[in-house]
Write a protein that holds these residues in place. Structure first.
Motif, short mmCIF file in Angstrom:
data_model
loop_
_atom_site.label_atom_id
_atom_site.label_comp_id
_atom_site.label_asym_id
_atom_site.label_seq_id
_atom_site.Cartn_x
_atom_site.Cartn_y
_atom_site.Cartn_z
N GLU A 17 -129.65 21.41 22.29
CA GLU A 17 -128.56 20.68 21.88
C GLU A 17 -128.90 19.11 22.26
O GLU A 17 -128.32 18.29 21.58
N GLU A 18 -129.40 18.78 23.14
CA GLU A 18 -129.72 17.62 23.88
C GLU A 18 -130.79 17.13 23.03
O GLU A 18 -130.92 15.77 22.82
N PHE A 19 -131.89 17.70 22.77
CA PHE A 19 -133.20 17.04 22.34
C PHE A 19 -133.34 17.32 21.02
O PHE A 19 -134.39 16.80 20.40
N ALA A 20 -132.57 17.99 20.19
CA ALA A 20 -132.76 18.47 18.90
C ALA A 20 -131.81 17.83 18.12
O ALA A 20 -130.59 17.65 18.67
N THR A 21 -132.20 17.64 16.60
CA THR A 21 -131.03 17.29 15.80
C THR A 21 -130.66 18.52 15.05
O THR A 21 -131.13 19.43 14.53
N CYS A 23 -127.79 20.66 12.82
CA CYS A 23 -126.81 20.35 11.55
C CYS A 23 -126.06 21.96 11.53
O CYS A 23 -126.77 22.97 11.45
N ASP A 24 -124.91 21.85 12.12
CA ASP A 24 -124.06 23.24 11.88
C ASP A 24 -123.36 23.45 10.69
O ASP A 24 -122.32 22.67 10.35
N ALA A 25 -123.82 24.23 9.76
CA ALA A 25 -123.27 24.25 8.80
C ALA A 25 -121.78 24.88 8.73
O ALA A 25 -121.07 24.67 7.84
N ASN A 26 -121.41 25.42 9.69
CA ASN A 26 -120.04 25.92 10.00
C ASN A 26 -119.06 24.93 10.45
O ASN A 26 -118.01 25.17 10.31
N ALA A 27 -119.44 24.02 11.03
CA ALA A 27 -118.67 22.75 11.66
C ALA A 27 -117.84 22.20 10.63
O ALA A 27 -118.31 21.85 9.64
N THR A 28 -116.65 21.77 10.96
CA THR A 28 -115.99 20.94 9.80
C THR A 28 -116.08 19.52 9.96
O THR A 28 -116.05 18.83 8.88
N ASP A 29 -116.74 18.91 11.07
CA ASP A 29 -117.29 17.42 10.86
C ASP A 29 -118.69 17.25 10.34
O ASP A 29 -119.05 16.09 10.28
N LYS A 30 -119.45 18.45 10.64
CA LYS A 30 -120.99 18.18 10.09
C LYS A 30 -121.73 17.01 10.88
O LYS A 30 -122.66 16.44 10.51
N THR A 31 -121.29 17.19 12.14
CA THR A 31 -122.00 16.10 12.95
C THR A 31 -123.32 16.58 13.22
O THR A 31 -123.69 17.79 13.48
N GLN A 36 -128.34 14.52 3.04
CA GLN A 36 -129.07 15.63 2.23
C GLN A 36 -128.48 17.01 2.66
O GLN A 36 -128.14 17.67 1.78
N GLN A 37 -128.24 17.20 3.86
CA GLN A 37 -127.75 18.45 4.34
C GLN A 37 -126.52 18.78 4.03
O GLN A 37 -126.19 19.77 3.49
N ILE A 38 -125.62 17.80 4.02
CA ILE A 38 -124.21 17.83 3.86
C ILE A 38 -123.98 17.99 2.41
O ILE A 38 -123.32 19.14 1.84
#
Length: 81
Positions: A17-21, A23-31, A36-38
């Motif tokens: 989590e610290e070193f990678a980008t 994208c959690d598809a299940n998260a509501t905020d899509k941080t 493109q992923q969103i």
């Protein structure tokens, strides 16, 4: 690496989590998600499981062929999905 990150899985998760980008598809905020992923998540979030399986099969087939006929940025996007 296992010794450096300790015996617990939480250390590995924290490191990723610290070193990678991510994208959690299940998260509501899509941080951590690109625009493109969103768009992709929004498009596929309401689809039936059979449709998702078909898409996954198609994408795996593209990657398995090493993307020989694809541009590098298109291959990268296929792998991200």
């Amino acid at each position: 690496m296992c010794d450096e990150l300790g015996p617990k899985e939480s250390y590995m998760k924290e490191w990723i989590e610290e070193f990678a980008t991510l994208c959690d598809a299940n998260a509501t905020d899509k941080t951590g998600c690109s625009e493109q992923q969103i768009k992709f998540i929004d498009k596929w979030s309401g689809k039936a499981p059979e449709d998702l399986k078909g898409q996954l099969t198609r994408l795996k087939g593209m990657v398995d062929k090493d993307g020989a006929s694809m541009k590098p940025d298109a291959l990268k996007w296929v792998k991200e999905r």
